[in-house]
Design an enzyme around this catalytic site. Structure first.
Site, PDB file in Angstrom:
ATOM      1  N   ASP A  64       7.833   6.335  10.294  1.00  0.00           N
ATOM      2  CA  ASP A  64       6.803   7.318   9.993  1.00  0.00           C
ATOM      3  C   ASP A  64       5.859   7.473  11.171  1.00  0.00           C
ATOM      4  O   ASP A  64       5.913   6.693  12.136  1.00  0.00           O
ATOM      5  CB  ASP A  64       6.034   6.919   8.716  1.00  0.00           C
ATOM      6  CG  ASP A  64       5.554   5.469   8.738  1.00  0.00           C
ATOM      7  OD1 ASP A  64       5.627   4.830   9.805  1.00  0.00           O
ATOM      8  OD2 ASP A  64       5.114   4.975   7.697  1.00  0.00           O
ATOM      9  N   ASN A 125      -0.183  -0.325  -2.443  1.00  0.00           N
ATOM     10  CA  ASN A 125       0.122   0.518  -3.609  1.00  0.00           C
ATOM     11  C   ASN A 125       1.625   0.670  -3.820  1.00  0.00           C
ATOM     12  O   ASN A 125       2.065   1.512  -4.594  1.00  0.00           O
ATOM     13  CB  ASN A 125      -0.537   1.900  -3.459  1.00  0.00           C
ATOM     14  CG  ASN A 125      -0.018   2.656  -2.235  1.00  0.00           C
ATOM     15  OD1 ASN A 125       0.804   2.132  -1.488  1.00  0.00           O
ATOM     16  ND2 ASN A 125      -0.493   3.864  -2.046  1.00  0.00           N
ATOM     17  N   HIS A 127       3.822   1.543  -1.426  1.00  0.00           N
ATOM     18  CA  HIS A 127       4.515   2.524  -0.576  1.00  0.00           C
ATOM     19  C   HIS A 127       5.430   1.820   0.423  1.00  0.00           C
ATOM     20  O   HIS A 127       5.179   0.686   0.827  1.00  0.00           O
ATOM     21  CB  HIS A 127       3.545   3.490   0.120  1.00  0.00           C
ATOM     22  CG  HIS A 127       2.735   2.951   1.261  1.00  0.00           C
ATOM     23  ND1 HIS A 127       1.382   3.136   1.367  1.00  0.00           N
ATOM     24  CD2 HIS A 127       3.091   2.263   2.372  1.00  0.00           C
ATOM     25  CE1 HIS A 127       0.949   2.594   2.489  1.00  0.00           C
ATOM     26  NE2 HIS A 127       1.954   2.049   3.122  1.00  0.00           N
ATOM     27  N   GLU A 132       4.343   7.577  -0.713  1.00  0.00           N
ATOM     28  CA  GLU A 132       3.298   7.129  -1.630  1.00  0.00           C
ATOM     29  C   GLU A 132       3.783   7.192  -3.076  1.00  0.00           C
ATOM     30  O   GLU A 132       4.810   7.829  -3.366  1.00  0.00           O
ATOM     31  CB  GLU A 132       2.059   8.021  -1.457  1.00  0.00           C
ATOM     32  CG  GLU A 132       1.473   8.036  -0.042  1.00  0.00           C
ATOM     33  CD  GLU A 132       0.709   6.752   0.309  1.00  0.00           C
ATOM     34  OE1 GLU A 132       0.957   5.695  -0.308  1.00  0.00           O
ATOM     35  OE2 GLU A 132      -0.137   6.804   1.221  1.00  0.00           O
TER      36      GLU A 132
END
Ligand code: GLP
Length: 224
Positions: A64, A125, A127, A132
């Protein structure tokens, strides 16, 4: 097959995953790797640099990249140059960040016969890369908006929360799952809960890393 390994220290986490990368590129010099960023892999990159491996025929794809000026010190392009690329003999045109058109980036991966080894971190979280919660399990490379939690977590690398980019380009969950082998690294007590939920809980798009339960060659290494 999924194996989960608890290691005794960050040093051991780093050297264990660096050894896996070393074995991959020593046995298969034409390997295609997917590489992560974040604080967790820093020790692994240090170990890899110290091994003085031959990267001349290796091809890498980063998971990413923030949508920001790539010369900014906190861009993932700067991170990779500083921590790996400028310290090995990898060819600049052998290392790829997700680029537009995304179909061409995906084609480049497929055209290179696919990914042999994908190294991942995990966000608090759940990810992976910048997929996400709520990301489709079929997702491919695309632009995403970062979660409030991710922006807060990653603000430690920037001056303030307001300086963290709000968008990024990420490989999709489908893209990641096409890798032949996946290694997930997690460091610190703040990752234990989400790691447990992702690896032992329900497989759901609310916890993107839970998709890894469906991959048949995943190794997880963590330390607290
Ligand atoms: C970022 C990256 C992820 C990484 C995560 C965890 O959000 N996009 O690929 O896994 O951070 O980072 P850290 O290792 O710093 O906890």
């Amino acid at each position: 097959m999924k194996t989960i390994n608890k290691l005794s220290s960050y040093k051991e986490l780093s050297s264990t995953v660096a050894d896996i990368v070393e074995e991959q590129i020593t046995k298969h010099p034409l390997s295609k790797l997917v590489l992560p960023t974040g604080s967790t892999p820093l020790g692994m990159y240090e170990e890899l640099v110290n091994k003085k491996l031959d990267w001349s025929t290796v091809i890498t794809f980063n998971l990413d990249a923030y949508l920001m000026n790539i010369t900014h010190p906190q861009s993932y392009q700067s991170y990779m140059k500083k921590n790996l690329f400028d310290r090995t003999n990898i060819y600049p045109n052998h290392s790829h960040f997700p680029f537009r058109p995304f179909s061409a980036f995906e084609d480049k991966i497929v055209g290179s016969m696919g990914i042999d080894l994908c190294i991942l971190g995990i966000g608090t979280n759940g990810h992976i890369a910048f997929n996400e919660p709520g990301s489709s399990f079929d997702s491919r490379t695309r632009v995403v908006h970062l979660d409030e939690q991710t922006i807060k977590d990653n603000s430690r690398f920037f001056g303030s929360v307001d300086d963290v980019p709000t968008q990024a380009i990420t490989m999709g969950l489908g893209t990641i799952m096409d890798s032949k082998k996946i290694v997930l690294m997690a460091n610190g007590v703040n990752k234990l809960n989400i790691l447990n939920v992702a690896m032992n809980g329900e497989v759901t798009e609310d916890v993107p890393a839970s998709i890894l339960q469906r991959h048949d060659n995943v190794e997880v290494f963590y330390c607290d």
